[in-house]
Design a protein around this motif. Structure first.
Motif, mmCIF file in Angstrom:
data_model
loop_
_atom_site.group_PDB
_atom_site.id
_atom_site.type_symbol
_atom_site.label_atom_id
_atom_site.label_comp_id
_atom_site.label_asym_id
_atom_site.label_seq_id
_atom_site.Cartn_x
_atom_site.Cartn_y
_atom_site.Cartn_z
ATOM 1 N N ASN A 551 0.837 -1.127 0.237
ATOM 2 C CA ASN A 551 -0.066 0.038 -0.118
ATOM 3 C C ASN A 551 0.846 1.257 -0.006
ATOM 4 O O ASN A 551 0.559 2.327 0.664
ATOM 5 C CB ASN A 551 -1.013 -0.014 1.192
ATOM 6 N N ASP A 552 1.878 1.215 -0.696
ATOM 7 C CA ASP A 552 2.878 2.241 -0.745
ATOM 8 C C ASP A 552 2.594 3.177 -2.199
ATOM 9 O O ASP A 552 1.959 2.533 -3.123
ATOM 10 C CB ASP A 552 4.467 1.951 -0.591
ATOM 11 N N LEU A 565 9.387 8.095 -2.685
ATOM 12 C CA LEU A 565 8.614 7.361 -1.622
ATOM 13 C C LEU A 565 7.805 8.378 -1.289
ATOM 14 O O LEU A 565 8.150 9.220 -0.366
ATOM 15 C CB LEU A 565 9.079 6.629 -0.774
ATOM 16 N N MET A 566 6.516 8.618 -1.870
ATOM 17 C CA MET A 566 5.588 9.554 -1.129
ATOM 18 C C MET A 566 4.842 9.094 0.117
ATOM 19 O O MET A 566 4.649 10.023 0.879
ATOM 20 C CB MET A 566 4.396 9.742 -2.483
ATOM 21 N N ASN A 567 4.611 7.966 -0.038
ATOM 22 C CA ASN A 567 3.620 7.423 1.538
ATOM 23 C C ASN A 567 4.084 6.010 1.414
ATOM 24 O O ASN A 567 3.648 5.104 0.638
ATOM 25 C CB ASN A 567 2.210 7.753 1.215
ATOM 26 N N ALA A 568 4.624 5.538 2.737
ATOM 27 C CA ALA A 568 4.977 4.324 2.670
ATOM 28 C C ALA A 568 3.882 3.145 3.143
ATOM 29 O O ALA A 568 3.661 2.071 3.175
ATOM 30 C CB ALA A 568 6.176 3.822 3.681
ATOM 31 N N GLY A 609 -0.024 11.584 -4.518
ATOM 32 C CA GLY A 609 -0.166 10.087 -3.548
ATOM 33 C C GLY A 609 0.660 10.517 -2.183
ATOM 34 O O GLY A 609 0.690 9.673 -1.536
ATOM 35 N N ALA A 610 0.894 11.968 -1.872
ATOM 36 C CA ALA A 610 1.579 12.013 -0.530
ATOM 37 C C ALA A 610 0.486 11.770 0.571
ATOM 38 O O ALA A 610 0.631 11.146 1.377
ATOM 39 C CB ALA A 610 2.001 13.446 -0.330
ATOM 40 N N THR A 611 -0.989 12.108 0.394
ATOM 41 C CA THR A 611 -1.863 11.601 1.220
ATOM 42 C C THR A 611 -3.035 11.426 0.491
ATOM 43 O O THR A 611 -3.205 11.642 -0.473
ATOM 44 C CB THR A 611 -1.953 12.936 2.363
ATOM 45 N N TRP A 612 -3.857 10.391 1.330
ATOM 46 C CA TRP A 612 -4.988 9.688 0.957
ATOM 47 C C TRP A 612 -6.432 10.133 1.610
ATOM 48 O O TRP A 612 -6.059 9.868 2.907
ATOM 49 C CB TRP A 612 -4.737 8.270 0.536
#
Length: 1017
Positions: A551-552, A565-568, A609-612
């Motif tokens: 889910n990265d 990597l925007m969000n691990a 894609g940094a936050t969802w």
């Protein structure tokens, strides 16, 4: 002056490939700041606004920003007309780590040599005498430097003869100690600089003996105590030159005069501390001169000011170089200060240049002080807008009383020209068939390609194989097309079911491919990826080794060459075989897939894609994986097919509110149920669905022009059957498919292309031969993006202006009947029988009428469409228009408009799409099974367009798939009376048969595809 330098490069060309390489330069004490910063975006189209955030440490209290587009063309401000110190020429001056300016010696108006020292703590506006008579003899034409420890070293000059003495002060010039009677010959008019490592380099000048002008170079490694002569440099002997040290540690020497008073404008560079020299400009753009000054700026540029040139002319011009002296731009032909030579200048921690004193004519030695602000901003965390395309290096100098430090990010910001804005006109917009129309492109922002759809394309052309053997062979990969038309392939499964993280790029429509460096994301398959309008790629999820769903979220700004990597852990459940699309506003939507369970949740990211944010936990459609989804030009999302519990689906769903709510467009499309297929949205608004696995590999191609409600088979066998492949739509409208799993070989590496557009000419002519209402689409594009626009053309029959009839025929390719009355509906196209005399009238109603609930959303108009003179109507496309002003007043985007039809018990939403939004009205088309009472409504985010509005709801009839018919017990009916034993036996038999069927199916799928059954079934 400089305490700490890290190497950077500003050479032209290298900037274009070093996208975010950080270097650190400047002066910093043990307690001085360490500069650092980030920008919220680094790429985008002009105008691009970037928010920069200071991340410097060690408590800076000042910030100097250079955004890379500064011109240095501002006005010079006079700090003081008559400074406290006596007017003089040829003094020396330095800037201390705390920003104080120290001025030393020179010759006064009375031709008296001076040895006083003055200090300014406010940028040259006020001055205090530090010492009236220093320990060193009065002089002028000397040089001085600030060492990394903050001490000042003063060297040579002319007073009571030529000097070769070296003096040092550790208290800002208050007291001085002689540290050497240097090994070099006594001189004046020389140049000296301090290197990043603290070495002092002294160059050239004029001596009292022969030869008078020299080109020797000397180095001291101990604060001027001892000196070593370096090899004679390649430049000619001279005096009155200027020299600076660049951020990368190279020395640049400029101009001067030889012993024949031949003034020079050459530029030389040494990369090894003065050991060897290379000429970078034989004749710079500035006029030859000597006794000028030059400054190396925090942003790495060089500024040269004033001096004396041919015919002994005094100068007050200012020139700047951004490529280490190779080329120069004049930033001021005549600066505000009086033309002069033998002046001195320094650069301040805030990036401003301070110029002092000199000689402005044969008798005038001014004591004025001038200042030029050069920085783009002095805020801590500024916002800057780039208006012109280009690649920009951003510099931050952070400072406090203990020193200053610079960080520079080379080629950090990339600004591309704006994508074209499509526009066109037509010579005529209506007429009888055959109707010839001349279309004229009126697109702006310099398109170099045009894709026209005239509305009568069939997509039935042949697919062309671009290559049968690309360098990659794989399936379950993903692919995107970037604004410049290049295609990127990422990851997937290769021979032996090995997951990979390689990236490939094609710039010629898939004919040839170049492998890029392996990505730093984990090797995977079943991931989703999108290309954003700014040219970046966002990759999400997939399955890594060990079968673990990811889910990265990863981002690439350089065509897939490198990844960030925007969000691990993006918030959504790890998954694979999900769908992702990009909305018109640039936000990303991901849907469904397979994680720990089948999924039907919807998530959105508005920041690459940094936050969802979760849009909905459970969409109206059944949880599934292996589906395909597209975003249409009107902003709606259409989702097709997929698999759940070994059932291959062929339903179609549509959302007009970013995935929050969904309407089933059709329960069973014309194509067979399938998974692992692909679908693309073509610029004309049609959807093309291809291939997949519906119990066998598919090779068919289907098209829908009404948002997925109905589908037409356009090619029954387009290319070798396959599933788990990738497809994209090019800026020219052609469709590209790539790789996948086939029958033989399993791992495909072929690329196929279908041309879909009606014309690629800039200003085409097209003839319509059949009556109908046609939506014309132009997509204009260049290397920086594309844009499309749609308008309508109405073609009528030569005899009646509407249709042909009889015997079960359909009325032309869309019909084309003008609607009478006062409603928003203008035309309808109708299918049915005996339509040659059809008349349709639209009457506006102020309300739905007695016993009918209000339509969902905010109604614009209730319309009763009444047909006459027909035998049977089987379907209709309804074209209507709404004023753009009403949409703006109500706060609706065109994609939020839906036409509803009252079916006798409830309002049902009809597939609705935008066909023209270029004028003062927006035109739409909706598909309906027939005529009745309609409502045109705007649907907000909270509005579910399919909510039944009556107590009892009768679902519309749907086409059932071919197979055994099943009869359900009517609601409220009596349950048949079966003996309990019979029920048990039947139930047991069913369970046995179901279990056997399940095992057989599992055996068959495993035999056909052992790799897939392991990971996905």
């Amino acid at each position: 002056m400089v305490r700490k330098h890290f190497r950077c490069t500003l050479m032209m060309g290298l900037c274009l490939i070093v996208m975010a390489f950080s270097i650190f330069i400047g002066t910093v004490s043990a307690a001085g700041p360490t500069a650092d910063f980030t920008g919220n975006v680094t790429t985008g189209t002009a105008p691009l606004t970037v928010q920069f955030t200071d991340q410097s440490t060690n408590n800076p209290d000042g910030w100097t920003w250079y955004f890379g587009d500064e011109t240095y063309e501002g006005e010079w401000t006079e700090q003081i007309d008559t400074a406290e110190w006596e007017g003089r020429r040829y003094p020396a001056a330095v800037t201390m780590p705390n920003g104080n300016i120290i001025l030393m010696g020179g010759m006064s108006n009375s031709t008296t040599c001076l040895n006083d020292t003055w200090r300014s703590t406010d940028g040259g506006e006020n001055w205090t005498e530090v010492v009236g008579s220093a320990e060193w003899l009065a002089r002028y034409g000397h040089t001085s430097v600030v060492m990394p420890d903050g001490s000042i070293v003063l060297m040579g000059g002319y007073g009571h003869g030529y000097g070769k003495d070296v003096w040092r002060s550790t208290d800002e010039g208050a007291t001085w100690t002689q540290v050497a009677d240097a090994e070099w010959r006594a001189r004046w008019d020389h140049t000296s600089v301090v290197m990043p490592n603290g070495n002092i380099i002294l160059m050239g000048g004029s001596r009292g003996d022969t030869p008078r002008q020299v080109n020797d170079v000397w180095r001291s490694e101990d604060d001027g105590v001892t000196w070593k002569e370096l090899p004679d440099p390649e430049w000619e002997a001279r005096y009155g030159q200027a020299a600076v040290v660049m951020p990368d540690g190279s020395i640049i020497l400029m101009g001067g005069s030889d012993d024949k008073y031949a003034y020079k404008n050459d530029v030389w560079r040494s990369d090894d501390g003065g050991e060897t020299w290379t000429r970078v400009a034989e004749h710079a753009e500035w006029p030859a001169r000597y006794r000028h000054t030059s400054i190396a700026m925090p942003d790495g540029s060089i500024v040269i000011m004033g001096g004396r040139g041919e015919s002994y002319a005094y100068m007050n011009d200012v020139w700047r170089s951004t490529d280490e002296g190779a080329t120069w731009t004049q930033v001021a032909e005549h600066a505000e200060w009086t033309a002069r030579w033998e002046h001195t200048s320094v650069v301040m921690p805030d990036g401003s240049i301070v110029l002092m004193g000199g000689q402005s004519n044969s008798t005038t030695y001014p004591n004025d002080v001038w200042r030029l602000e050069t920085a783009g901003s002095c805020e801590q965390s500024p916002t800057h807008t780039y208006t012109e395309p280009g690649t920009y290096t951003v510099t931050l100098q952070a400072y406090n009383d203990n020193g200053h430090n610079v960080t520079q990010k080379v080629a950090y910001i990339t600004v591309t020209p704006p994508a074209p804005e499509a526009g066109f006109t037509a010579s005529v917009t209506s007429g009888t068939a055959p109707l010839t129309v001349q279309f004229t492109d009126q697109s702006t922002n310099n398109p170099d390609g045009w894709t026209w759809y005239f509305g009568d394309e069939t997509y039935e052309g042949e697919w062309t194989e671009q290559t049968g053997g690309a360098g990659w062979a794989r399936y379950l990969h993903d692919s995107v097309v970037l604004p410049d038309g290049s295609i990127i392939i990422m990851g997937g499964l290769v021979s032996g079911s090995t997951r990979v993280n390689d990236t490939w790029r094609s710039t010629d429509g898939g004919a040839t491919w170049t492998q890029l460096p392996d990505a730093n994301w984990t090797a995977r398959d079943g991931q989703a990826a999108v290309a954003l309008p700014d040219g970046s790629i966002v990759l999400m999820g997939g399955v890594a080794e060990g079968g673990k769903c990811q889910n990265d979220t990863w981002l690439s700004d350089d065509y897939g060459t490198s990844w960030t990597l925007m969000n691990a852990s993006s918030g959504w459940m790890g998954r694979s075989l999900h769908s992702s699309i990009v909305m018109p506003d640039g936000s990303i939507i991901i849907m469904g897939g397979n994680g720990d369970k089948y999924l039907n949740d919807i998530w959105r990211s508005a920041d690459r894609g940094a936050t969802w944010t979760q849009v909905t936990e459970h969409a109206e459609w059944t949880a599934r994986y292996g589906q395909a989804a597209v975003a249409l030009p009107d902003g709606s999302i259409v989702l097709t097919g997929g698999e759940v519990n070994y059932e291959y689906l062929n339903d179609t769903w549509r959302s007009t509110d970013g995935g929050a709510t969904w309407t089933q467009v059709t329960e069973h499309a014309e194509w067979t149920g399938r998974r692992y297929h692909t679908a693309v949205a073509v610029p004309d608004g049609s959807i093309v669905l291809m291939g997949g696995n519906g119990g066998k590999w598919q090779d068919d191609v289907w098209r829908s022009t009404d948002g997925g409600a109905t589908w037409t088979l356009v090619n029954a066998s387009a290319w070798p059957a396959r599933s788990m492949f990738a497809s994209v739509v090019m800026p020219d409208g052609s469709i590209i498919i790539m790789g996948g799993m086939g029958n033989s070989p399993h791992y495909l590496n072929d690329v196929w292309r279908l041309e879909t557009a009606g014309s690629a000419a800039e200003n085409p002519t097209h003839t319509y031969t059949e009556p109908g209402t046609y939506t014309v689409t132009l997509q204009a594009y260049n290397a920086f993006g594309f844009d499309s626009i749609r308008k309508s053309i109405t073609v009528t029959s030569p005899s009646s202006g509407g249709g042909s009839g009889g015997g079960g025929s359909t009325v032309g390719p869309g019909g084309g009947y003008n609607v009478g009355g006062d409603s928003a509906v203008s035309t309808v196209t109708v299918t049915g029988t005996r339509l040659e005399m059809l008349i349709v009238t639209g009457r506006v109603q102020s309300s739905p009428g007695a016993g009918i609930p209000p339509a969902p959303g905010t109604p614009y108009q209730y319309i009763e469409l009444t047909p006459a003179r027909f035998e049977e109507i089987t379907g209709a496309n309804i074209t209507f228009s709404i004023p753009a002003a009403w949409l703006a007043e109500q706060g609706f985007a065109p994609g939020g408009i839906v036409m509803h039809r009252y079916n006798g018990t409830a309002w049902e939403a009809l597939p609705t799409w935008v066909v023209d939004e270029s004028g003062s009205t927006v035109t739409f088309t909706a598909t309906s099974p027939g005529f009745s009472l309609f409502a045109i409504s705007g649907i907000g985010d909270e509005g579910a367009v399919t909510t039944p509005m009556a107590v009892e709801t009768t679902p519309p009839a749907t086409t059932q798939p071919t197979g055994t018919e099943t009869t359900a017990v009517p609601a409220g009916g009596a349950v048949p009376d079966f003996p309990l034993q019979t029920v048990a036996l039947v139930a047991g038999g069913i369970l046995v048969l179901a279990g056997a069927g399940y095992l057989v199916r599992r055996w068959w799928i495993r035999r056909q595809n052992p790799a897939l059954i392991r990971d996905y079934d």
